[in-house]
Design a protein around this motif. Structure first.
Motif, short mmCIF file in Angstrom:
data_model
loop_
_atom_site.label_atom_id
_atom_site.label_comp_id
_atom_site.label_asym_id
_atom_site.label_seq_id
_atom_site.Cartn_x
_atom_site.Cartn_y
_atom_site.Cartn_z
N LEU A 176 0.83 -1.21 0.00
CA LEU A 176 0.00 0.00 0.00
C LEU A 176 0.87 1.26 0.00
O LEU A 176 0.57 2.23 -0.70
N ALA A 177 1.96 1.24 0.76
CA ALA A 177 2.87 2.39 0.78
C ALA A 177 3.49 2.61 -0.60
O ALA A 177 3.56 3.74 -1.10
N ARG A 178 3.92 1.53 -1.24
CA ARG A 178 4.50 1.66 -2.58
C ARG A 178 3.45 2.10 -3.60
O ARG A 178 3.73 2.93 -4.48
N ALA A 179 2.25 1.58 -3.48
CA ALA A 179 1.17 1.98 -4.38
C ALA A 179 0.90 3.48 -4.25
O ALA A 179 0.63 4.16 -5.24
N THR A 180 0.99 4.01 -3.03
CA THR A 180 0.78 5.44 -2.81
C THR A 180 1.85 6.25 -3.53
O THR A 180 1.56 7.28 -4.14
N LEU A 191 -4.09 2.75 -12.27
CA LEU A 191 -4.21 1.65 -11.31
C LEU A 191 -3.77 0.32 -11.91
O LEU A 191 -3.15 -0.49 -11.22
N ALA A 192 -4.07 0.09 -13.17
CA ALA A 192 -3.66 -1.16 -13.81
C ALA A 192 -2.14 -1.30 -13.81
O ALA A 192 -1.60 -2.39 -13.55
N HIS A 193 -1.43 -0.22 -14.07
CA HIS A 193 0.03 -0.23 -14.05
C HIS A 193 0.55 -0.51 -12.64
O HIS A 193 1.47 -1.31 -12.45
N ILE A 194 -0.02 0.15 -11.65
CA ILE A 194 0.38 -0.05 -10.25
C ILE A 194 0.17 -1.50 -9.85
O ILE A 194 1.05 -2.13 -9.26
#
Length: 177
Positions: A126-130, A139-142
């Protein structure tokens, strides 16, 4: 890089002896905060303040940050996960890379961090996604970068952790690329 640059941050000092907490800010609370930041007559300010306090009590806390352990082997594993946070790398691989057994790693996680590896890794993801969302990545890339097989699986994890959809959590103004 500022991890929180994808979200609007408000600081409210309410009580001196209460530790700081990150909260999910629903749309109504966000609008009340914005209104409170502008000059207004006393009656309006009092009404907004009362609404703010009411809404604040119901705002869910967000689990932000990723704790690190003291144990050398476990810290090495955690730092490696933070360097390459991916869902598709099993604990057995991480444990092998830091020279510990899976059972030892599981025991150390529970003892030092009070959670299981999967819960800790979820916070790291979640931290990296942020961070990635702050770069306005889709979002698809993340999801793919973090090792999810689909955007929907990633979005499900985000909603389980935050109580919000991934698009609302990462792109509150709807400005996902």
């Amino acid at each position: 890089m500022d991890v929180l640059s994808a979200t609007q941050v408000f600081t409210a000092h309410l009580y001196r002896d209460v530790p700081s907490t990150a909260l999910s800010v629903p749309p109504l609370l966000r609008e009340v905060l914005i209104a409170l930041s502008k000059p207004s007559e006393k009656r309006r300010f009092d009404l907004l303040s009362a609404l703010f306090c009411e809404e604040l009590e119901n705002a869910p806390a967000l689990p932000l940050g990723v704790r690190l352990p003291q144990d050398k082997r476990l810290r090495q594993l955690c730092e490696a996960v933070l360097q390459t946070p991916r869902l598709d790398i099993p604990l057995a691989q991480w444990a092998h890379d830091c020279g510990a057994s899976v059972a030892t790693v599981q025991r150390l996680f529970k003892h030092e961090l009070g959670c299981h590896f999967n819960a800790w890794r979820q916070q790291a993801l979640l931290a990296r996604a942020t961070e990635l969302a702050a770069q306005q990545l889709p979002l698809a890339h993340i999801a793919l970068e973090l090792g999810y097989r689909s955007q929907s699986a990633f979005s499900f994890m985000v909603s389980q952790c935050t109580g919000q959809t991934a698009s609302t959590y990462f792109y509150p103004k709807g400005n996902e690329n």
